[in-house]
Design a protein around this motif. Sequence first.
Motif, PDB file in Angstrom:
ATOM      1  N   GLY A  33       0.816  -1.203   0.000  1.00 41.61           N
ATOM      2  CA  GLY A  33       0.000   0.000   0.000  1.00 41.61           C
ATOM      3  C   GLY A  33       0.845   1.247   0.000  1.00 41.61           C
ATOM      4  N   GLY A  34       2.165   1.116  -0.020  1.00 40.74           N
ATOM      5  CA  GLY A  34       3.043   2.268  -0.010  1.00 40.74           C
ATOM      6  C   GLY A  34       3.107   2.937   1.347  1.00 40.74           C
ATOM      7  N   VAL A  35       2.836   2.175   2.395  1.00 44.03           N
ATOM      8  CA  VAL A  35       2.825   2.737   3.747  1.00 44.03           C
ATOM      9  C   VAL A  35       3.851   1.998   4.580  1.00 44.03           C
ATOM     10  CG1 VAL A  35       1.408   3.157   5.787  1.00 44.03           C
ATOM     11  CG2 VAL A  35       0.367   3.201   3.546  1.00 44.03           C
ATOM     12  N   SER A  36       4.706   2.725   5.267  1.00 44.19           N
ATOM     13  CA  SER A  36       5.643   2.061   6.163  1.00 44.19           C
ATOM     14  C   SER A  36       5.002   1.927   7.521  1.00 44.19           C
ATOM     15  CB  SER A  36       6.939   2.873   6.272  1.00 44.19           C
ATOM     16  OG  SER A  36       6.670   4.156   6.780  1.00 44.19           O
ATOM     17  N   GLY A  37       5.365   0.912   8.246  1.00 44.61           N
ATOM     18  CA  GLY A  37       4.762   0.710   9.564  1.00 44.61           C
ATOM     19  C   GLY A  37       5.651  -0.157  10.413  1.00 44.61           C
ATOM     20  N   GLY A  38       5.186  -0.442  11.630  1.00 50.47           N
ATOM     21  CA  GLY A  38       5.988  -1.241  12.543  1.00 50.47           C
ATOM     22  C   GLY A  38       7.206  -0.465  12.970  1.00 50.47           C
ATOM     23  N   ASN A 162      -1.388  -0.090  10.492  1.00 53.74           N
ATOM     24  CA  ASN A 162      -1.757   0.476   9.197  1.00 53.74           C
ATOM     25  C   ASN A 162      -1.800  -0.611   8.119  1.00 53.74           C
ATOM     26  OD1 ASN A 162       1.003   0.047   8.623  1.00 53.74           O
ATOM     27  ND2 ASN A 162       1.511   2.118   9.264  1.00 53.74           N
ATOM     28  N   PRO A 163      -2.594  -0.398   7.088  1.00 56.27           N
ATOM     29  CA  PRO A 163      -2.677  -1.391   6.016  1.00 56.27           C
ATOM     30  C   PRO A 163      -1.493  -1.237   5.069  1.00 56.27           C
ATOM     31  CG  PRO A 163      -4.172   0.433   5.580  1.00 56.27           C
ATOM     32  CD  PRO A 163      -3.504   0.728   6.887  1.00 56.27           C
ATOM     33  N   GLN A 164      -0.678  -2.273   4.947  1.00 55.77           N
ATOM     34  CA  GLN A 164       0.528  -2.191   4.124  1.00 55.77           C
ATOM     35  C   GLN A 164       0.451  -3.039   2.871  1.00 55.77           C
ATOM     36  OE1 GLN A 164       3.964  -2.989   6.602  1.00 55.77           O
ATOM     37  NE2 GLN A 164       2.970  -2.031   8.350  1.00 55.77           N
ATOM     38  N   ALA A 180      -7.328  -4.172  15.692  1.00 55.40           N
ATOM     39  CA  ALA A 180      -6.696  -5.363  15.100  1.00 55.40           C
ATOM     40  C   ALA A 180      -6.434  -5.135  13.621  1.00 55.40           C
ATOM     41  CB  ALA A 180      -7.584  -6.591  15.297  1.00 55.40           C
ATOM     42  N   ARG A 181      -5.466  -5.911  13.110  1.00 53.33           N
ATOM     43  CA  ARG A 181      -5.091  -5.810  11.694  1.00 53.33           C
ATOM     44  C   ARG A 181      -4.619  -7.164  11.183  1.00 53.33           C
ATOM     45  NH1 ARG A 181       0.428  -2.821  10.256  1.00 53.33           N
ATOM     46  NH2 ARG A 181       1.156  -4.643  11.424  1.00 53.33           N
ATOM     47  N   ALA A 182      -4.981  -7.466   9.941  1.00 56.80           N
ATOM     48  CA  ALA A 182      -4.447  -8.637   9.239  1.00 56.80           C
ATOM     49  C   ALA A 182      -3.917  -8.182   7.887  1.00 56.80           C
ATOM     50  CB  ALA A 182      -5.524  -9.695   9.051  1.00 56.80           C
ATOM     51  N   LEU A 183      -2.703  -8.607   7.551  1.00 58.75           N
ATOM     52  CA  LEU A 183      -2.088  -8.266   6.266  1.00 58.75           C
ATOM     53  C   LEU A 183      -2.068  -9.501   5.373  1.00 58.75           C
ATOM     54  CD1 LEU A 183       0.956  -6.159   7.568  1.00 58.75           C
ATOM     55  CD2 LEU A 183      -1.246  -5.317   6.719  1.00 58.75           C
ATOM     56  N   GLN A 184      -3.225 -10.131   5.257  1.00 62.67           N
ATOM     57  CA  GLN A 184      -3.325 -11.376   4.492  1.00 62.67           C
ATOM     58  C   GLN A 184      -4.791 -11.623   4.175  1.00 62.67           C
ATOM     59  OE1 GLN A 184      -1.695 -13.681   7.686  1.00 62.67           O
ATOM     60  NE2 GLN A 184      -3.689 -14.256   8.506  1.00 62.67           N
ATOM     61  N   ALA A 185      -5.043 -12.509   3.229  1.00 64.27           N
ATOM     62  CA  ALA A 185      -6.415 -12.926   2.965  1.00 64.27           C
ATOM     63  C   ALA A 185      -6.915 -13.723   4.166  1.00 64.27           C
ATOM     64  CB  ALA A 185      -6.463 -13.777   1.703  1.00 64.27           C
ATOM     65  N   LEU A 186      -8.186 -13.548   4.498  1.00 67.12           N
ATOM     66  CA  LEU A 186      -8.754 -14.198   5.681  1.00 67.12           C
ATOM     67  C   LEU A 186      -9.827 -15.205   5.303  1.00 67.12           C
ATOM     68  CD1 LEU A 186      -9.230 -11.067   7.984  1.00 67.12           C
ATOM     69  CD2 LEU A 186      -7.421 -12.788   8.152  1.00 67.12           C
ATOM     70  N   GLY A 187      -9.838 -16.310   6.040  1.00 69.20           N
ATOM     71  CA  GLY A 187     -10.949 -17.241   5.971  1.00 69.20           C
ATOM     72  C   GLY A 187     -11.980 -16.849   7.020  1.00 69.20           C
ATOM     73  N   GLU A 188     -13.072 -17.562   7.072  1.00 69.78           N
ATOM     74  CA  GLU A 188     -14.159 -17.224   7.997  1.00 69.78           C
ATOM     75  C   GLU A 188     -13.708 -17.261   9.450  1.00 69.78           C
ATOM     76  OE1 GLU A 188     -18.729 -18.658   9.061  1.00 69.78           O
ATOM     77  OE2 GLU A 188     -17.681 -19.523   7.349  1.00 69.78           O
ATOM     78  N   GLU A 189     -12.951 -18.288   9.820  1.00 69.54           N
ATOM     79  CA  GLU A 189     -12.536 -18.449  11.216  1.00 69.54           C
ATOM     80  C   GLU A 189     -11.652 -17.294  11.684  1.00 69.54           C
ATOM     81  OE1 GLU A 189      -9.989 -21.666  13.846  1.00 69.54           O
ATOM     82  OE2 GLU A 189     -11.144 -22.413  12.124  1.00 69.54           O
ATOM     83  N   ASN A 190     -10.653 -16.925  10.879  1.00 69.30           N
ATOM     84  CA  ASN A 190      -9.767 -15.821  11.260  1.00 69.30           C
ATOM     85  C   ASN A 190     -10.497 -14.483  11.277  1.00 69.30           C
ATOM     86  OD1 ASN A 190      -7.503 -17.302  11.799  1.00 69.30           O
ATOM     87  ND2 ASN A 190      -6.438 -16.799   9.907  1.00 69.30           N
ATOM     88  N   LEU A 191     -11.409 -14.297  10.343  1.00 70.01           N
ATOM     89  CA  LEU A 191     -12.190 -13.061  10.310  1.00 70.01           C
ATOM     90  C   LEU A 191     -13.004 -12.913  11.595  1.00 70.01           C
ATOM     91  CD1 LEU A 191     -13.323 -10.553   8.935  1.00 70.01           C
ATOM     92  CD2 LEU A 191     -14.877 -12.038   7.643  1.00 70.01           C
ATOM     93  N   LEU A 192     -13.682 -13.976  11.983  1.00 70.71           N
ATOM     94  CA  LEU A 192     -14.466 -13.942  13.223  1.00 70.71           C
ATOM     95  C   LEU A 192     -13.581 -13.716  14.442  1.00 70.71           C
ATOM     96  CD1 LEU A 192     -16.920 -16.869  12.439  1.00 70.71           C
ATOM     97  CD2 LEU A 192     -17.565 -14.485  12.756  1.00 70.71           C
ATOM     98  N   SER A 193     -12.401 -14.354  14.446  1.00 73.08           N
ATOM     99  CA  SER A 193     -11.499 -14.212  15.602  1.00 73.08           C
ATOM    100  C   SER A 193     -10.948 -12.802  15.734  1.00 73.08           C
ATOM    101  CB  SER A 193     -10.349 -15.222  15.505  1.00 73.08           C
ATOM    102  OG  SER A 193      -9.398 -14.833  14.519  1.00 73.08           O
TER     103      SER A 193
END
Length: 202
Positions: A33-38, A162-164, A180-193
């Motif tokens: 996303g052109g954003v630095s983070g961490g 931030n979304p990277q 919370a943040r996820a930098l990956q595709a999510l399945g149903e279980e991870n999305l709910l968690s």
Amino acid sequence: MSAASRSRTRSRAVLLATVAAAAALTLSACGSGGVSGGGGNTNFVTGNNGIDTVKQGERTDAPDLSGKTIDGKTLDVADYKGQVVVVNIWGSWCGPCRAEAKYFAKVSKEYDGKGVQFVGINTRDASTSLAVAFEKDFQITYPSLYDPTGKLMLRFKKGTLNPQLIPSTLVIDKDGKIAARALQALGEENLLSMFKPVLAEK
């Protein structure tokens, strides 16, 4: 083998290794996303599911996420304060976005009217017609902001959640702070968690 030949062979090996590494990165996510983070004194913890979380009381405010949607309406995520907001950054051109879309469609419908609002941010699509077709294909009914140049992604501060990458998913708590943040595709279980613990917060 001459020194020149050995040098060319080594160069070719390095090039192949570089290409392989780049290909692996491309498979794991559609793009930066052109954003630095961490870095520095971040206050988030990465779980073994790859999801970063921040404790209640240590979170930062979500930036202004407002503008035109892919269907030409006006949307301001701040209007959803008091609800948990799940923000998914996606593009119709992105393979992992297509893989996770059915789970977002399903879960968003299941939690409609239960204190959770889903919002998309569509990025790097050349036209809204591509984005509209994507949502129709996957039966996504929640709104998506149209952000073709990634300006909304750049509003997230360095060192925060931030979304990277694309796709990225963020959970904004009831007070408008990033939980919370996820930098990956999510399945149903991870999305709910990602959002259920935030929804349960008092």
